[in-house]
Design an enzyme around this catalytic site. Sequence first.
Site, mmCIF file in Angstrom:
data_model
loop_
_atom_site.group_PDB
_atom_site.id
_atom_site.type_symbol
_atom_site.label_atom_id
_atom_site.label_comp_id
_atom_site.label_asym_id
_atom_site.label_seq_id
_atom_site.Cartn_x
_atom_site.Cartn_y
_atom_site.Cartn_z
ATOM 1 C CG ASN A 13 -2.135 -0.878 1.015
ATOM 2 O OD1 ASN A 13 -2.512 -1.181 -0.116
ATOM 3 N ND2 ASN A 13 -2.741 -1.299 2.107
ATOM 4 N N GLY A 15 4.176 1.429 -0.677
ATOM 5 C CA GLY A 15 5.093 1.393 -1.829
ATOM 6 C C GLY A 15 4.422 1.903 -3.097
ATOM 7 C CG ASP A 34 6.514 -6.746 -2.780
ATOM 8 O OD1 ASP A 34 6.061 -5.781 -2.142
ATOM 9 O OD2 ASP A 34 6.352 -7.941 -2.421
ATOM 10 N NE ARG A 89 3.146 -3.337 20.839
ATOM 11 C CZ ARG A 89 2.829 -2.310 20.063
ATOM 12 N NH1 ARG A 89 3.626 -1.930 19.113
ATOM 13 N NH2 ARG A 89 1.714 -1.644 20.268
ATOM 14 C CG ASN A 96 8.399 -6.640 9.817
ATOM 15 O OD1 ASN A 96 8.098 -7.451 8.960
ATOM 16 N ND2 ASN A 96 7.561 -5.706 10.234
ATOM 17 C CB ILE A 119 8.202 3.396 5.961
ATOM 18 C CG1 ILE A 119 8.748 4.560 5.113
ATOM 19 C CG2 ILE A 119 6.840 3.777 6.522
ATOM 20 C CD1 ILE A 119 7.785 5.054 4.021
ATOM 21 C CG ASN A 121 5.641 0.539 12.279
ATOM 22 O OD1 ASN A 121 6.372 1.380 12.769
ATOM 23 N ND2 ASN A 121 4.417 0.824 11.833
ATOM 24 C CG HIS A 176 6.154 5.685 14.609
ATOM 25 N ND1 HIS A 176 5.317 6.753 14.417
ATOM 26 C CD2 HIS A 176 5.571 4.645 13.973
ATOM 27 C CE1 HIS A 176 4.278 6.371 13.694
ATOM 28 N NE2 HIS A 176 4.410 5.093 13.420
HETATM 29 P P1 A3D Z 1 1.803 -3.803 2.882
HETATM 30 O O1 A3D Z 1 0.763 -3.243 1.983
HETATM 31 O O2 A3D Z 1 1.561 -5.111 3.553
HETATM 32 O O3 A3D Z 1 3.173 -3.894 2.048
HETATM 33 C C1 A3D Z 1 4.308 -4.547 2.498
HETATM 34 C C2 A3D Z 1 4.956 -5.217 1.293
HETATM 35 O O4 A3D Z 1 6.212 -5.779 1.705
HETATM 36 C C3 A3D Z 1 4.124 -6.376 0.717
HETATM 37 O O5 A3D Z 1 3.822 -6.116 -0.641
HETATM 38 C C4 A3D Z 1 5.046 -7.589 0.855
HETATM 39 O O6 A3D Z 1 4.951 -8.500 -0.233
HETATM 40 C C5 A3D Z 1 6.411 -6.926 0.903
HETATM 41 N N1 A3D Z 1 7.469 -7.758 1.484
HETATM 42 C C6 A3D Z 1 7.391 -8.639 2.519
HETATM 43 N N2 A3D Z 1 8.597 -9.204 2.735
HETATM 44 C C7 A3D Z 1 9.451 -8.657 1.830
HETATM 45 C C8 A3D Z 1 10.823 -8.832 1.552
HETATM 46 N N3 A3D Z 1 11.565 -9.684 2.259
HETATM 47 N N4 A3D Z 1 11.373 -8.104 0.559
HETATM 48 C C9 A3D Z 1 10.625 -7.245 -0.180
HETATM 49 N N5 A3D Z 1 9.311 -7.046 0.029
HETATM 50 C C10 A3D Z 1 8.736 -7.753 1.018
HETATM 51 O O7 A3D Z 1 2.145 -2.772 4.051
HETATM 52 P P2 A3D Z 1 2.134 -1.162 3.982
HETATM 53 O O8 A3D Z 1 2.748 -0.723 2.703
HETATM 54 O O9 A3D Z 1 0.792 -0.664 4.367
HETATM 55 O O10 A3D Z 1 3.111 -0.846 5.232
HETATM 56 C C11 A3D Z 1 4.482 -1.187 5.144
HETATM 57 C C12 A3D Z 1 5.158 -1.041 6.492
HETATM 58 O O11 A3D Z 1 5.106 0.311 6.925
HETATM 59 C C13 A3D Z 1 4.544 -1.862 7.636
HETATM 60 O O12 A3D Z 1 5.595 -2.415 8.417
HETATM 61 C C14 A3D Z 1 3.773 -0.832 8.435
HETATM 62 O O13 A3D Z 1 3.630 -1.203 9.784
HETATM 63 C C15 A3D Z 1 4.689 0.360 8.285
HETATM 64 N N6 A3D Z 1 4.102 1.670 8.539
HETATM 65 C C16 A3D Z 1 4.860 2.569 9.217
HETATM 66 C C17 A3D Z 1 4.386 3.836 9.472
HETATM 67 C C18 A3D Z 1 5.235 4.811 10.206
HETATM 68 O O14 A3D Z 1 4.828 5.931 10.444
HETATM 69 C C19 A3D Z 1 6.565 4.439 10.627
HETATM 70 C C20 A3D Z 1 3.095 4.206 9.048
HETATM 71 C C21 A3D Z 1 2.337 3.264 8.348
HETATM 72 C C22 A3D Z 1 2.856 1.992 8.100
#
Ligand code: A3D
Length: 320
Positions: A13, A15, A34, A89, A96, A119, A121, A176
């Site tokens: 989402n 990315g 990915d 957690r 991760n 980014i 978590n 965070h």
């Molecule tokens: P999501 O849409 O699940 O995307 C994560 C992607 O990572 C998926 O497409 C997976 O296929 C891919 N992935 C998993 N393992 C690997 C790997 N080894 N190599 C490459 N790609 C891989 O999640 P999202 O985009 O919504 O969120 C991504 C991260 O950001 C999560 O850890 C959230 O908790 C974090 N996040 C942080 C904040 C901050 O403010 C810090 C805010 C919102 C989300």
Amino acid sequence: MARPKIALIGAGNIGGTLAHLAAVKELGDVVLFDISEGLPEGKALDIAESGPSEGFDAAMSGTQSYEDIAGADVCIVTAGVARKPGMSRDDLLGINLKVMKSVGEGIAAHAPNAFVICITNPLDAMVWALREFSGLPHNMVCGMAGVLDSARFRHFLAEEFNVSMRDVTAFVLGGHGDTMVPSVRYSTVAGIPLPDLIDMGWTTQEKLDAMVQRTRDGGAEIVGLLKTGSAYYAPATSAIEMAEAFLKDQKRVLPCAAYCDGDLGVKDMYVGVPTVIGAGGVERIVNIKLNKDEQEMFDTSVAAVKGLVDACKGIDSSLA
Ligand code: A3D
């Protein structure tokens, strides 16, 4: 001059939203990486096909191979899994952490000169581990959280005061998580600190306290509404603001998870602090003075981050 190259590690989402924003703002050519086959390729093609209508010049591609991020100027890392029901957690940390290891090694091998924004978590621990695994200079690896947390606080304040969000500045410090420290004293409307605005009758201490708490709970509020995922528009926009500051050498003053080596009393850890971001990556940490209450909250937050870093060291002995 060739366009900058932006590698997005994780095409979920956030990315996908990062790729779209980078294209619309013409920050450079984008490579989406990915492990999920077809996902980065599909999103890259979809965004590329919006180019004729939007009118941007930026190449988009998707890949499962780290070789394709070669020479990237910026890497933004969202790879990983989100916490699912029943997962602790610590379970999330372990999963991760492994992802950070593969991402860190991929960046080190193919994009060692990149400015890296993490980014994933739990943010402060993951950016620390990513830096360790990649071996890149500390100033070239940072985490996005403070810009987002501050943006949330600014949004709530602007709504309360009925003024433009552009005229509201805010700083959110610390880790965070539940212990983040929205700094009321250093947050202003056109330079007027929030405590003065209480004196002026613009708001009350109770309302301000509620906005501070809503900021701390900002991520959970969105998760509660979406039910199937976490926030991604504002997180992506925040990371793009940081990437743009680097690519255009803007020397923006932005709060981010930066490596502290004695800064604000924190040693050998990543935690949210005000920084200057320019062509040199995190060029400077702004060593603001905290008052007694702020220091106590900041210390609690730093202790929470330290607990996570220690847990990482317990899981992967190469980090100890
Ligand atoms: P999501 O849409 O699940 O995307 C994560 C992607 O990572 C998926 O497409 C997976 O296929 C891919 N992935 C998993 N393992 C690997 C790997 N080894 N190599 C490459 N790609 C891989 O999640 P999202 O985009 O919504 O969120 C991504 C991260 O950001 C999560 O850890 C959230 O908790 C974090 N996040 C942080 C904040 C901050 O403010 C810090 C805010 C919102 C989300």
